[in-house]
Design a protein around this motif. Structure first.
Motif: not given
Length: 662
Positions: A345, A349, A354-355, A357-358, A361-362, A414, A476, A585
């Motif tokens: 991750l 980044r 971030e879009t 990886i959205g 991402a968590e 991931v 992206d 999301e």
């Protein structure tokens, strides 16, 4: 003067029977399963009269002394549903939990049933004893309030290890009934005539029209979410069983799951039809929503029919020690992979916005949350095994199985996202060049075709935006690839009519591989996200995802023989998957919003929050109910912690019950 002879008892009885038959010729009002939102007592038929307070007092005594939540429902009829199916569905939709009992009485059907979760503290023998000794005798005499009072007192007694209080009838009741019989017959005649003559045509028509569309839609959407979750859990449990016992021993269950999967896919397809741009009339909406519910009921019936046999096969309680050891090993593997996920991750980044990886991402934080949950519940399973509580150990292990599965899925998501981003970044220049060539070729024919001129202009603008984003640095590549493919597809809609069939097929064949890769990536990301956050994901996201999978399957199956249609299907699959991810999301963000009042309050410990979000513990984020667990209805706080799902459908999975006629 000669006294007028009294009518004999036999004649009175016959007269009453005749008029009772007359009254019963009117159809009983069947009520579909519903959410209990009126406290402990729901009386749809006015059965309690002035004794409602007496019933509530008995329920309160049971709650105080035995910590059992007791809910009673009086309706005319269970309709076409079996009593246990009706009660189980009502209990599930209402979020009744492990310490709650539902007693449902259909006064016109002359049937009753009770429903509890598998882990309810009283066993079937005690519950049946209360039913036979305390409930049935009173119901047979139409003593509706007393039946419930006796039930509450009976449950309170057996919970304390005492005998069920005697409910034998008193002869005075018969005498009182005979004295009132003539008056009752007169009232019955008047009531029947009033019912037959005073109903307006409009009221009769409304009965035939059925349930309002809004209510049908709400029920269909709730059932879609619950059935999708039920099938996902059943698929997971089947996978564990296949690894333990082999495919031959689990073949029948695999066939059941496949049949339920087909039913669910059909329901989602109809839901998508309702969501498309073409508006349906009210009658069409009702028909389509009814079809959805019918297909979902079929799916759940398949799963429920095999649930008990499946539980016997796995027998997690008896084999809890070996199950605990196996899950400890899985926990070690997932935990060991987490540092690598953090590193991946971090690298993503550095290279992408971030879009891009959205969707993941968590993922590392969510996976750690699942492992926290697993650690706590494996310890609880260990204690339960040591204390000889095999049933409780089985519940803990079942929850850990799904949490571990989600943890592994989060880790894999991931890794897959990283691979897909790198591949899309590598392929994007080729895709852009190809679309540019398509635009150049189309521009040669645009002079004489207004629609084509507009399509070419739109395509040029779209590609210019893509080049601008790539030149700016971080971008992206997956999203831009999808945008380029959709641009090409929109242009092709205008150019196909100007070219021959062979040329169109050749063009589609050249573009199909990249379109399939993009669709697979988009669907994979959406699937991972929905699966690991399904406790908060609603019907729209799931519908788009299902439709994307169907479109992808069509594109993959017919790619060689029908490249043009397959390319359209692949492009549509990618678009629908992106819509599914966006909708999912948004659902999760709305749930995680601290101002959102739907967030459950007491969940036992912090690790349970993620487990409920993941749909591992069933906790009613969407409407206050879930299979095998969930929140108490809106009038109070949960009296239990949520429980895990298991193999089976919405209506009966993880529940048991009884009852009969009276």
């Amino acid at each position: 003067m000669t006294a007028t002879p009294r009518p004999p008892l036999r004649a009175l009885t016959l007269l009453a029977a005749l008029f009772s038959a007359l009254l019963l010729s009117a159809p009983a009002l069947a009520i579909a399963p519903f959410v209990l939102d009126q406290g402990n007592i729901t009386d749809k038929v006015g059965a309690l009269g002035d004794r409602r307070d007496d019933v509530q007092a008995a329920i309160d005594r049971l709650q105080s002394d035995a910590e059992v939540g007791f809910y009673v429902v009086y309706v005319d009829s269970f309709g076409n549903l079996q009593p246990d199916e009706w009660a189980n569905t009502t209990a599930v939709e209402s979020g009744l939990g492990t310490d709650d009992l539902l007693l449902a009485i259909a006064t016109e059907d002359r049937r009753y049933t009770w429903s509890v979760e598998e882990d309810f503290p009283l066993d079937d023998e005690k519950l049946n004893e209360v039913a036979k000794k305390a409930i049935e005798p009173e119901l047979a005499r139409d003593e509706w309030a007393q039946a419930t009072i006796n039930a509450a007192d009976g449950y309170r007694a057996v919970a304390a290890g005492e005998p069920v209080p005697d409910s034998s009838g008193n002869d005075s009741r018969l005498l009182t009934g005979l004295l009132c019989l003539a008056a009752a017959v007169a009232v019955a005649i008047a009531g029947f005539l009033w019912w037959r003559t005073l109903r307006s045509p409009k009221e009769k028509d409304s009965e035939s029209e059925g349930t309002p569309v809004a209510e049908l839609e709400g029920r269909a959407d709730t059932l879609l979410v619950e059935t999708d979750d039920a099938l996902r859990t059943s698929e997971l449990e089947l996978a564990f069983a296949q690894s333990e016992f082999g495919e031959a021993a689990t073949a029948d269950f695999a066939a059941t799951v496949e049949g339920a999967r087909t039913d669910l896919a059909d329901a989602f397809r109809v839901r998508q039809q309702l969501d498309d741009e073409r508006p349906e009339t009210e009658s069409e909406q009702r028909d389509l929503l009814t079809r959805i519910i019918d297909r979902l009921n079929a799916a759940n019936s398949r799963l429920d029919a095999d649930a008990e046999q499946f539980d016997r096969l796995r027998d997690l309680g008896r084999r809890a020690p070996e199950g605990l050891e196996r899950l400890r090993g899985m926990q070690t593997e997932v935990t060991a992979a987490l540092p690598g996920v953090d590193e991946t991750l971090s690298q993503l980044r550095e290279s992408y916005p971030e879009t891009a990886i959205g969707p993941v991402a968590e993922a590392a934080d969510d996976a750690r949350d699942r492992m926290l949950f697993v650690g706590a519940h494996l310890d609880a399973a260990h204690e339960a095994i040591a204390d000889g509580r095999s049933g409780e150990a089985a519940v803990e292990l079942r929850a850990c199985e799904e949490a571990l599965s989600q943890g592994q899925q989060l880790v894999n998501s991931v890794v897959r996202r990283s691979q897909e981003l790198r591949r899309a970044e590598h392929d994007l220049p080729e895709v852009v060049d190809r679309v540019d060539r398509e635009i150049s070729a189309a521009s040669e024919d645009e002079a004489d075709d207004e629609r084509l001129r507009a399509a070419v202009a739109s395509a040029r603008q779209s590609m210019e935006e893509i080049r601008s984003q790539t030149a700016a640095g971080e971008y992206d590549p997956i999203a831009l690839t999808l945008k380029a493919e959709q641009t090409a597809e929109a242009l092709a809609e205008q150019t196909e009519r100007l070219r021959d069939e062979e040329e169109n097929a050749r063009r589609a064949h050249d573009q199909l591989r990249q379109a399939l890769d993009s669709a697979v990536a988009a669907i994979g990301a959406a699937e991972d996200y929905v699966a690991t956050h399904r406790g908060a994901v609603g019907p729209r996201a799931r519908t788009r995802l299902n439709e994307a999978k169907a479109a992808l399957a069509h594109a993959q199956h017919d790619g060689a023989s029908e490249p043009v249609a397959s390319l359209k299907a692949a492009t549509r699959a990618g678009r629908l998957a992106s819509e599914a991810a966006d909708l999912a999301e948004r659902d999760v963000q709305a749930y995680r919003d601290p101002l959102d009042q739907r967030v459950p309050g007491p969940m036992g410990n912090s690790s349970n929050a993620g487990a409920i979000l993941g749909g591992i513990l069933l906790g009613g984020m969407l409407g206050g109910g879930g299979r095998g667990g969930g929140r108490s209805p809106g009038w109070g706080q949960p009296s239990h912690r949520p429980g895990p799902g298991s193999f089976g459908g919405v209506g009966t999975r993880g529940r048991r019950g009884g009852g009969g006629r009276f």
